[in-house]
Write an enzyme that holds these catalytic residues in place. Structure first.
Site, PDB file in Angstrom:
ATOM      1  N   GLY A 141     -14.357  -3.381   0.410  1.00 16.62           N
ATOM      2  CA  GLY A 141     -15.707  -2.834   0.532  1.00 16.62           C
ATOM      3  C   GLY A 141     -16.052  -1.806  -0.539  1.00 16.62           C
ATOM      4  O   GLY A 141     -17.165  -1.792  -1.065  1.00 16.62           O
ATOM      5  N   GLY A 156     -12.714  -8.561  -1.363  1.00 15.76           N
ATOM      6  CA  GLY A 156     -12.524  -9.606  -0.346  1.00 15.76           C
ATOM      7  C   GLY A 156     -11.592 -10.724  -0.768  1.00 15.76           C
ATOM      8  O   GLY A 156     -10.442 -10.498  -1.149  1.00 15.76           O
ATOM      9  N   ARG A 165       0.819  -1.222   0.000  1.00 16.96           N
ATOM     10  CA  ARG A 165       0.000   0.000   0.000  1.00 16.96           C
ATOM     11  C   ARG A 165       0.848   1.265   0.000  1.00 16.96           C
ATOM     12  O   ARG A 165       0.410   2.302  -0.495  1.00 16.96           O
ATOM     13  CB  ARG A 165      -0.945  -0.008   1.203  1.00 16.96           C
ATOM     14  CG  ARG A 165      -2.056  -1.003   0.996  1.00 16.96           C
ATOM     15  CD  ARG A 165      -3.112  -0.936   2.052  1.00 16.96           C
ATOM     16  NE  ARG A 165      -4.327  -1.532   1.560  1.00 16.96           N
ATOM     17  CZ  ARG A 165      -5.284  -2.040   2.328  1.00 16.96           C
ATOM     18  NH1 ARG A 165      -5.160  -2.010   3.639  1.00 16.96           N
ATOM     19  NH2 ARG A 165      -6.361  -2.548   1.800  1.00 16.96           N
TER      20      ARG A 165
END
Ligand code: AMP
Length: 398
Positions: A379, A356, A37
């Site tokens: 999400g 997910g 990330r």
């Protein structure tokens, strides 16, 4: 979809860019264990630095619920970020107020500061306008590079964009372009694959997709509910038997909207979900024992699915076709994923997957680098597949 990007942000020299990033990285004993990330944010940070801007990074970590929780500080991220950037990164003990103001003031042009966990303030998740204004006061422009947080209307993802010129960062732009190519403005025909455990968690998603796709393959545990709804004996399989009516409604809606539904025509059953379990492959219409569970799609189903992919120009995929975590119930997911990867690599299919467990499934199949795009946004990706407007994206629209 038109949204403002860094191409629209002019004269950045000497300005302060407030950049919302997703630094919710895995950490153990105060050390970042996976810097993916952080690396994702580098193109945006470097583009701003190269243009002579000061970069103030705004992020959340974990769920401190408005409290200052020391174990949820972003401070340990600084060193890992310095490593991926190859440049010093300052840290401010708070994301608003004197600490942040001073840290930003002391930066040279091209300097970077990471502001403390924005969720240490309850006002963040409440999208408090006063707090959003305080954030905005820190910078001259706002850049959102955290698609994964864009489904939340929080101060750092939505409120702040009301007070500053707001732009999509490079990673946000890449994600939005991929999603647009998969579902917003796709090249037709479009096929979807939706798998996973339950119909109930993906109702909105299924309803949205049947209105948009030419074909939809349903797999995983949720296919059991559809087979049950059609009167198939599913033995001891996982299914939501009380959702049978809903499943039939979705099938009827798909038919009305001209979306062809592909359900498993053969399945892999076993009495136990354990690695190397003894299995039987049976046609979906054949009898299944009460002690047997459907745990994967069979080879005929996969063959039909791959054929359907060859008739398509675009694929959007969420959810595995079986219990892919436990071999041999990973076979259908892996075979279908490899086919999608091959077609995407050959340039004949735009293939986008996400949400997910799908990321883990694609990784397990070894196709993450072959597909057009794999979204790790979770999400936000699912809400986008449900057709819901994402507040953090809406705020960037031109
Ligand atoms: P989801 O988070 O809804 O995408 O569900 C993913 C989970 O569904 C994975 O953990 C799979 O093991 C599980 N799954 C897929 N197929 C089946 C099945 N036939 N029976 C039970 N669980 C399944």
């Amino acid at each position: 979809m038109t949204f403002r990007t860094l191409d629209d942000a002019k004269d950045l020299a000497g300005k302060t860019a407030l950049v919302r990033v997703d630094f919710n990285v895995p950490m153990e004993d105060g050390k970042v264990t996976d810097d993916t990330r952080l690396r994702v944010a580098v193109p945006t940070i470097n583009r701003l630095r190269d243009a002579g801007a000061k970069v103030a990074l705004l992020a959340h970590f974990d769920r401190p619920k408005g409290q200052r929780v020391p174990s949820m500080s972003l401070k340990p991220v600084v060193e890992a970020l310095e490593n991926v950037l190859g440049a010093p990164v300052r840290f401010a003990e708070d994301c608003v107020g004197p600490d942040s103001v001073e840290a930003i003031r002391d930066l040279d042009a091209g300097g970077v500061v990471l502001l403390e966990n924005v969720r240490f303030h309850a006002a963040e998740e409440a999208n408090d306008p006063v707090f959003a204004q305080k954030l905005a006061d820190l910078g001259d422009l706002y850049v959102n590079d955290a698609f994964s947080a864009a489904h939340r209307a929080h101060a750092s993802t939505e409120g702040v964009a009301r007070h500053l010129p707001a732009y999509a960062g490079e990673s946000m732009r890449r994600e939005l372009e991929a999603l647009d190519a998969a579902l917003g403005n796709p090249v037709k025909p479009v096929i979807g694959i939706v798998g996973g455990a339950k119909v109930s968690t993906k109702l909105d998603l299924l309803k949205n997709l049947v209105g948009k796709l030419d074909r939809l393959a349903i797999g995983g545990g949720m296919a059991n509910t559809f087979l049950f709804a059609q009167g198939v004996d599913i033995g001891g399989s996982l299914a939501e038997r009380d959702m049978a009516e809903t499943a039939r409604d979705i099938l009827a809606e798909a038919e009305a909207k001209g979306c062809e539904i592909l359900l498993p025509i053969d399945v892999v059953v076993a009495t136990e979900v354990k690695p190397g379990a003894e299995t039987r492959t049976v046609l979906a219409r054949e009898e299944i024992g009460d002690d047997e569970k459907i745990l994967d799609a069979g080879p005929l189903t996969v063959e039909k699915l791959i054929k359907a992919m060859t008739l398509s120009k675009t694929l959007i995929w969420n959810g595995p076709l079986g219990v892919f975590e436990v071999p041999p119930f990973d076979v259908a997911t892996v075979k279908a994923a490899r086919a999608a990867g091959d077609f995407a690599k050959a340039g004949i299919l735009t293939a986008v997957a996400g949400g997910g467990d799908t990321v883990a499934a694609m990784h397990h199949a070894g196709v993450t680098g072959d597909l057009t795009f794999v979204s790790t946004a979770g999400g936000a990706f699912l809400e986008w597949m449900e057709g819901k407007p994402l507040p953090g994206v809406e705020a960037l629209k031109a």
